[in-house]
Design a protein around this motif. Structure first.
Motif, PDB file in Angstrom:
ATOM      1  N   ILE A   1      -6.153  84.788  11.473  1.00 27.85           N
ATOM      2  CA  ILE A   1      -7.538  85.044  11.030  1.00 27.85           C
ATOM      3  C   ILE A   1      -7.827  84.233   9.782  1.00 27.85           C
ATOM      4  O   ILE A   1      -7.053  84.266   8.809  1.00 27.85           O
ATOM      5  CB  ILE A   1      -7.751  86.548  10.753  1.00 27.85           C
ATOM      6  N   ASN A   2      -8.929  83.473   9.830  1.00 27.43           N
ATOM      7  CA  ASN A   2      -9.311  82.709   8.656  1.00 27.43           C
ATOM      8  C   ASN A   2     -10.019  83.640   7.678  1.00 27.43           C
ATOM      9  O   ASN A   2     -11.181  83.995   7.861  1.00 27.43           O
ATOM     10  CB  ASN A   2     -10.224  81.545   9.055  1.00 27.43           C
ATOM     11  N   VAL A   3      -9.285  84.028   6.679  1.00 30.89           N
ATOM     12  CA  VAL A   3      -9.766  85.021   5.716  1.00 30.89           C
ATOM     13  C   VAL A   3     -11.044  84.546   5.019  1.00 30.89           C
ATOM     14  O   VAL A   3     -11.937  85.344   4.694  1.00 30.89           O
ATOM     15  CB  VAL A   3      -8.651  85.333   4.692  1.00 30.89           C
ATOM     16  N   ALA A   4     -11.147  83.223   4.835  1.00 32.34           N
ATOM     17  CA  ALA A   4     -12.295  82.663   4.114  1.00 32.34           C
ATOM     18  C   ALA A   4     -13.607  82.925   4.859  1.00 32.34           C
ATOM     19  O   ALA A   4     -14.680  82.912   4.258  1.00 32.34           O
ATOM     20  CB  ALA A   4     -12.102  81.167   3.908  1.00 32.34           C
ATOM     21  N   ASN A   5     -13.534  83.145   6.175  1.00 36.74           N
ATOM     22  CA  ASN A   5     -14.762  83.325   6.951  1.00 36.74           C
ATOM     23  C   ASN A   5     -15.269  84.769   6.969  1.00 36.74           C
ATOM     24  O   ASN A   5     -16.320  85.045   7.532  1.00 36.74           O
ATOM     25  CB  ASN A   5     -14.543  82.884   8.414  1.00 36.74           C
ATOM     26  N   LEU A   6     -14.480  85.681   6.418  1.00 31.20           N
ATOM     27  CA  LEU A   6     -14.875  87.096   6.493  1.00 31.20           C
ATOM     28  C   LEU A   6     -15.919  87.432   5.418  1.00 31.20           C
ATOM     29  O   LEU A   6     -15.882  86.874   4.321  1.00 31.20           O
ATOM     30  CB  LEU A   6     -13.646  88.004   6.308  1.00 31.20           C
ATOM     31  N   THR A   7     -16.825  88.325   5.780  1.00 26.68           N
ATOM     32  CA  THR A   7     -17.823  88.781   4.788  1.00 26.68           C
ATOM     33  C   THR A   7     -17.137  89.747   3.824  1.00 26.68           C
ATOM     34  O   THR A   7     -16.013  90.205   4.087  1.00 26.68           O
ATOM     35  CB  THR A   7     -18.983  89.535   5.468  1.00 26.68           C
TER      36      THR A   7
ATOM     37  N   GLY B   1      -6.858  88.214   0.171  1.00 22.86           N
ATOM     38  CA  GLY B   1      -8.275  88.458   0.436  1.00 22.86           C
ATOM     39  C   GLY B   1      -9.005  89.121  -0.714  1.00 22.86           C
ATOM     40  O   GLY B   1     -10.049  89.743  -0.514  1.00 22.86           O
ATOM     41  N   VAL B   2      -8.468  88.978  -1.925  1.00 22.44           N
ATOM     42  CA  VAL B   2      -9.140  89.543  -3.095  1.00 22.44           C
ATOM     43  C   VAL B   2     -10.016  88.471  -3.750  1.00 22.44           C
ATOM     44  O   VAL B   2     -11.056  88.754  -4.319  1.00 22.44           O
ATOM     45  CB  VAL B   2      -8.106  90.081  -4.114  1.00 22.44           C
TER      46      VAL B   2
ATOM     47  N   SER C   1     -17.653  92.869   3.257  1.00 23.09           N
ATOM     48  CA  SER C   1     -17.277  94.172   3.822  1.00 23.09           C
ATOM     49  C   SER C   1     -16.168  94.028   4.872  1.00 23.09           C
ATOM     50  O   SER C   1     -15.276  94.887   4.967  1.00 23.09           O
ATOM     51  CB  SER C   1     -18.536  94.850   4.358  1.00 23.09           C
ATOM     52  N   GLU C   2     -16.195  92.919   5.642  1.00 22.27           N
ATOM     53  CA  GLU C   2     -15.107  92.661   6.613  1.00 22.27           C
ATOM     54  C   GLU C   2     -13.782  92.457   5.882  1.00 22.27           C
ATOM     55  O   GLU C   2     -12.731  92.920   6.333  1.00 22.27           O
ATOM     56  CB  GLU C   2     -15.425  91.404   7.447  1.00 22.27           C
ATOM     57  N   LEU C   3     -13.896  91.789   4.744  1.00 24.67           N
ATOM     58  CA  LEU C   3     -12.703  91.510   3.946  1.00 24.67           C
ATOM     59  C   LEU C   3     -12.083  92.812   3.421  1.00 24.67           C
ATOM     60  O   LEU C   3     -10.859  92.967   3.416  1.00 24.67           O
ATOM     61  CB  LEU C   3     -13.100  90.594   2.774  1.00 24.67           C
ATOM     62  N   ALA C   4     -12.962  93.745   2.999  1.00 25.62           N
ATOM     63  CA  ALA C   4     -12.479  95.041   2.497  1.00 25.62           C
ATOM     64  C   ALA C   4     -11.725  95.773   3.615  1.00 25.62           C
ATOM     65  O   ALA C   4     -10.627  96.309   3.394  1.00 25.62           O
ATOM     66  CB  ALA C   4     -13.648  95.879   1.995  1.00 25.62           C
TER      67      ALA C   4
ATOM     68  N   ARG D   1     -11.321  99.090  -4.821  1.00 20.73           N
ATOM     69  CA  ARG D   1     -11.935  98.003  -4.047  1.00 20.73           C
ATOM     70  C   ARG D   1     -10.844  97.230  -3.311  1.00 20.73           C
ATOM     71  O   ARG D   1     -11.016  96.881  -2.146  1.00 20.73           O
ATOM     72  CB  ARG D   1     -12.718  97.078  -4.979  1.00 20.73           C
ATOM     73  N   VAL D   2      -9.736  96.967  -3.991  1.00 15.22           N
ATOM     74  CA  VAL D   2      -8.632  96.227  -3.358  1.00 15.22           C
ATOM     75  C   VAL D   2      -8.085  97.013  -2.166  1.00 15.22           C
ATOM     76  O   VAL D   2      -7.759  96.450  -1.126  1.00 15.22           O
ATOM     77  CB  VAL D   2      -7.516  95.935  -4.395  1.00 15.22           C
ATOM     78  N   LEU D   3      -8.009  98.336  -2.325  1.00 14.04           N
ATOM     79  CA  LEU D   3      -7.466  99.161  -1.232  1.00 14.04           C
ATOM     80  C   LEU D   3      -8.392  99.188  -0.019  1.00 14.04           C
ATOM     81  O   LEU D   3      -7.996  99.659   1.045  1.00 14.04           O
ATOM     82  CB  LEU D   3      -7.223 100.595  -1.715  1.00 14.04           C
ATOM     83  N   GLY D   4      -9.616  98.722  -0.197  1.00 10.30           N
ATOM     84  CA  GLY D   4     -10.517  98.620   0.948  1.00 10.30           C
ATOM     85  C   GLY D   4     -11.785  99.441   0.836  1.00 10.30           C
ATOM     86  O   GLY D   4     -12.611  99.432   1.750  1.00 10.30           O
ATOM     87  N   PHE D   5     -11.956 100.164  -0.276  1.00 12.52           N
ATOM     88  CA  PHE D   5     -13.190 100.944  -0.424  1.00 12.52           C
ATOM     89  C   PHE D   5     -14.355  99.982  -0.706  1.00 12.52           C
ATOM     90  O   PHE D   5     -14.228  99.075  -1.528  1.00 12.52           O
ATOM     91  CB  PHE D   5     -13.053 101.988  -1.545  1.00 12.52           C
ATOM     92  N   SER D   6     -15.440 100.211   0.012  1.00 12.78           N
ATOM     93  CA  SER D   6     -16.568  99.284  -0.091  1.00 12.78           C
ATOM     94  C   SER D   6     -17.361  99.538  -1.372  1.00 12.78           C
ATOM     95  O   SER D   6     -17.180 100.550  -2.042  1.00 12.78           O
ATOM     96  CB  SER D   6     -17.483  99.469   1.113  1.00 12.78           C
TER      97      SER D   6
END
Lengths: 387, 229
Positions: free
Chosen positions: B74-80, B60-61, B82-85, A291-296
């Motif tokens: 980029i304001n990380v707090a505003n990302l959804t 962003g975790v 899936s955008e955050l991933a 998940r951290v690496l970016g997998f949804s």
């Protein structure tokens, strides 16, 4: 983007001890499911494989099967002279009036007696069924109380060997030959002379008439003529159509396959669920890392579903392999129309195996859905801190 | 360039509250910092001081309760979610104390893993993964699984994985915590080299003063506040 399939494959291999019991459980479920369907398929194939598309079978109107049909001698005489009926080189109409009776005989394995179907046929009846081939001994002589039995039936009943006797009421019938009916319904029959059958079994009437019309047009006309003639009160249809409808025997087996498949699959679903929950629990940190690496979340969900389906598919494939040795194995069951033993072979066909593997995959998907959902919803930080 | 001194990470008035049973615990209290490109920032402090929380929020975790977290504007707090991933995949490389490699994949496959989420084709992915492994000196161990590598080698594979997407920021949470002194020094030199030669920005949490000495700046946290740095 989904995780690579080798990730799931290797996880299955690495965790083989944990997944083995699930794989074997699913294999067992699938093999029973496939075998029950192979049984039903064998019965269907036996019926579908019977008859000649050029022949017409005539039974009493309202009868679903020959065993419950009565056709008078007068009707037989009437039909013999119908123009639509083909004639052989001796200018005799190609029509066979036949009697079907049930005889109880002891099983070869000593497990008691079972009904077997005796068909009284005429020489025309033998000519009309070229798929029935004499493979040992000779055909019966009318008036000699002789009978020719199917090779497959001979393997199941005592006294059906050549020279053996079949007790039919007060009479003893002598087996003089064996025939092979190429896996058709006739493989569940014993044949003797029609008029002798009527005499021995005290039957005034015939059971059915098998007719060869002059051609396809004559066949249509003949069927219409018989249907339209109210005096006859008979029903005519193509022999192949008649037998293809005689698959009722397969219906209870199919229902049984469904019920057993469902009952056993519940257990298999829970086994798969247990395995996948254990897998998720032991890979919590790994899931957090992905998940951290970016997998949804959906990629994680999909990955665990794939893994569950993969485990189940392996089980399904093993189950199919376990069922294959039964392919071609000859067995018998009760025909629910004649109440005689019907002999057929297990047919483990590729589409059936595909059905078995699909069934396994459905078990896998169902069993892994909740664990996969849990994996996809793990809080990332908590997952990362997991040991 | 005029942009060179623009902060790559800019945090303003950051609060993070946890609910523990009936009690609210303040993990971060009014934190404001700027980090510029190429810096090697070390976060230090006692356990529970909020350093890992700060690292997670910047990466962003985790999400802040209040405040602004700008990473490259980029304001990380505003990302959804899936955008955050996606954002994490493209902008942040992660190095963990326990390496967190996928045990069933080879070193090469572990490094290639984040690239599966990019638009790169197979050939490009292979080239980039190979280059990252070469950079950490492990191209000869590409087909070894993590359990066939030493701790130090595993952490270098993890660094290769963190680098492979060419992120602007690399976050490392106690990266030397499970390593012997020699391996720890190698890993820290590698991270330092990334800031000096590749202009990466490294943010590292550590308890170890020796590890901290590799950084260009140290921030000390206590009870959620920056007390020095």
């Amino acid at each position: 983007m989904a995780l690579p399939i080798q990730y799931n494959l290797r996880n299955v291999v690495v965790r083989w001890r944990a997944t083995l019991s699930t794989i074997l459980g699913i294999a067992l479920v699938v093999s029973v499911f496939v075998l029950l369907l192979a049984l039903a398929r064998g019965i269907e194939a036996s019926s579908a494989n019977t008859g000649d598309p050029r022949n017409i079978l005539v039974v009493r109107r309202g009868s679903q099967a020959e065993s419950g049909s009565l056709v008078s001698r007068e009707h037989f005489r009437t039909l013999r002279y119908f123009d639509e009926v083909a004639r052989n080189e001796q200018a005799e109409p190609i029509i066979s009036a036949e009697v079907v009776v049930i005889v109880s005989a002891p099983r070869i394995d000593g497990t008691g007696e079972a009904n077997t179907l005796v068909r009284g046929v005429t020489p025309r009846g033998i000519e009309l069924r070229p798929q029935v081939e004499l493979i040992a001994g000779r055909w019966f002589q009318p008036g000699q109380r002789e009978v020719v039995v199917s090779r497959r039936l001979a393997a199941r009943f005592a006294g059906f060997e050549i020279g053996g006797t079949i007790k039919a009421g007060q009479a003893n019938l002598i087996v003089v030959g064996h025939f092979d009916a190429k896996g058709s319904a006739f493989d569940s029959e014993a044949w003797m002379d029609a008029d002798e059958t009527r005499a021995i079994f005290d039957r005034e009437m015939y059971s059915s008439l098998l007719v060869r019309p002059r051609g396809p047009e004559a066949a249509t006309q003949l069927m219409k003529r018989i249907e339209d003639d109210k005096r006859l009160s008979l029903r005519a249809e193509l022999e192949v159509d008649y037998y293809s409808k005689q698959t009722m025997t397969a219906t209870p087996i199919k229902i049984l396959a469904g019920i057993m498949g469902l009952a056993m699959s519940v257990g298999a679903v829970f086994a798969a669920m247990n395995t996948m929950y254990a897998s998720v629990a032991s890979r919590t940190r790994e899931i957090g890392t992905l998940r951290v690496l970016g997998f949804s979340r959906s990629a994680i969900l999909f990955s665990f579903l794939i893994e569950g389906a993969l485990v189940a598919a392996i089980g399904g494939a093993i189950g199919c392999l376990m069922a294959i040795p039964m392919n071609g194995y000859s067995t018998g069951t009760i025909d629910f129309q004649s109440f005689a033993e019907t002999v057929f072979e297990f047919r483990v066909t590729p589409p059936l195996m595909l059905q078995g593997i699909s069934f396994a995959v459905a078990i896998g998907l169902l069993g892994s859905f909740l664990p996969a959902l849990r994996a996809s919803r793990l809080p990332v930080i908590a997952a990362l801190k997991s040991l | 360039m005029a942009m060179a001194d623009e902060p790559i990470v800019s945090i303003r008035d950051l609060y993070k509250l946890y609910r523990q049973g009936e009690i609210d615990v303040t993990a971060l209290d009014n934190v404001s910092i700027d980090i510029t490109r190429g810096e090697f920032v070390v976060l230090m402090g006692p356990s529970g001081s909020g350093k890992s929380t700060l690292l997670h929020i910047i990466a962003g975790v985790d999400r802040a309760t209040r405040g602004k977290v700008l990473v490259q504007g980029i304001n990380v707090a505003n990302l959804t979610e899936s955008e955050l991933a996606d954002w994490r995949n493209q902008n942040v490389g992660f190095v963990f104390q326990s390496f967190n490699l996928i045990p069933v994949l080879s070193a090469f496959e572990n490094v290639e893993l984040p690239l599966l989420l990019t638009q790169l084709n197979r050939r490009q992915r292979r080239q980039q993964a190979q280059a990252a492994l070469e950079l950490v000196g492990l191209s000869d161990r590409a087909h070894h699984r993590p359990d066939q590598l030493s701790g130090g080698q595993q952490q270098r594979v993890a660094i290769a994985r963190a680098l492979v997407t060419d992120p602007v920021l690399i976050v490392a949470d106690e990266p030397t915590g499970n390593l012997d002194a020699k391996s720890a020094a190698d890993v820290l030199s590698l991270l330092k080299g990334l800031t000096e030669q590749a202009d990466k920005t490294v943010l590292m949490v550590t308890h170890d003063p020796k590890a901290a000495s590799f950084g260009t700046r140290s921030l000390h946290l206590e009870k959620g506040e920056i007390v020095a740095g």
